[in-house]
Design an enzyme around this catalytic site. Structure first.
Site, PDB file in Angstrom:
ATOM      1  CB  CYS A 123      40.718  43.733  42.405  1.00 34.12           C
ATOM      2  SG  CYS A 123      39.017  44.367  42.347  1.00 34.12           S
ATOM      3  CG  HIS A 232      42.717  47.887  41.075  1.00 29.91           C
ATOM      4  ND1 HIS A 232      42.888  46.902  40.122  1.00 29.91           N
ATOM      5  CD2 HIS A 232      41.422  47.830  41.468  1.00 29.91           C
ATOM      6  CE1 HIS A 232      41.734  46.277  39.938  1.00 29.91           C
ATOM      7  NE2 HIS A 232      40.834  46.815  40.739  1.00 29.91           N
ATOM      8  CD  GLU A 234      46.334  47.195  39.263  1.00 26.09           C
ATOM      9  OE1 GLU A 234      45.246  47.481  38.721  1.00 26.09           O
ATOM     10  OE2 GLU A 234      46.409  46.864  40.468  1.00 26.09           O
TER      11      GLU A 234
END
Length: 263
Positions: A123, A232, A234
């Protein structure tokens, strides 16, 4: 019985992956902070030891730090990259900036790439990579004709904010495509207002959104893993095969560097 990951075997240290912090004011005091989801993705997804890097700008000896790292994860953040760093117009009133982070991450990214340190940008980290290499950004993608609104709904629960929002088309034969087992498209979450305008030299497109916005890039000619994505991965990385593969590949590259430095 299956063997443990190589970094978990006796006598083999885990690779050290730097995670640059943001500068935030909590109450009356400034803090250096990094999101738990990024730290966990490094420790559990990449099977590495995360090291939080304070946002000290030129107060850090970048060369000395890079020499100690086996990888660099540049995280997302609510703040925007300062537009003067890429020759953009002034930000809209109320835009959140973090000049201390900018002063830390941009030279870190350039030094990491020069030293062959594995790098993963997410990001804001994706946007910082583009700026660090000379590219430019759109500040408000949602206002561009023909573009999607890539922002999350701030009033929705966090599980919905990070839910899949749109597809991205993966470049055939690219690294992301290989990590996705050759899939042409995957669905990703979308929580950003900034986006790539002019792609920096030395970057190859790895993924694009339906509106044509670049969502994944690879550093061409890099001797180690050097990839960044606009979404994202993660977030609940264990539940997404591409996210799992992405952090595993990043960790494997960091392990190779660690092994080479310890031999």
């Amino acid at each position: 019985m299956p063997m443990p990951p190589s970094s978990s075997m006796p006598g083999r240290r885990k690779p050290l992956i730097g995670v640059p912090a943001c500068m935030r004011r909590l109450g009356e005091h400034p803090f250096h902070v990094a999101g738990d989801k990024y730290v966990r993705a490094v420790s559990d997804g990449a099977d590495a030891l995360p090291l939080l890097i304070p946002a000290l700008g030129d107060g850090i000896d970048i060369a000395d730090l890079i020499a100690r790292l086996d990888g660099l994860l540049v995280t997302g953040s609510p703040s925007n990259v300062e537009p003067q760093l890429y020759g953009g117009p002034a930000s809209a009133p109320g835009t959140l900036h973090d000049p201390a982070r900018d002063a830390t991450t941009l030279p870190l990214i350039r030094a990491a790439l020069e030293a062959g340190v594995p790098l993963l940008g997410i990001c804001r980290g994706f946007q910082e990579l583009n700026v660090a290499l000379g590219g430019t950004l759109h500040q408000r993608v949602q206002e561009l004709p023909g573009h999607l609104d890539h922002r999350e709904d701030p009033d929705s629960p966090v599980e919905l904010q990070y839910a899949p929002a749109h597809a991205v088309r993966l470049t055939p034969g690219g690294l992301l495509s290989r990590l996705a087992d050759g899939m042409a498209e995957v669905r990703v979450n979308s929580l950003h207002s900034q986006g790539i305008d002019r792609l920096a030299g030395g970057l190859a497109v790895e993924a694009t959104a339906p509106d044509g916005l670049v969502e994944g890039v690879r550093v061409t000619g890099a001797p180690a893993f050097a990839l960044a994505v606009q979404w994202h991965p993660e977030w609940r990385f264990r539940e997404n095969p591409l996210s799992t593969a992405l952090f595993r590949a990043f960790g494997d590259s960091a392990r190779q560097r660690a092994a080479g430095r310890s031999s």
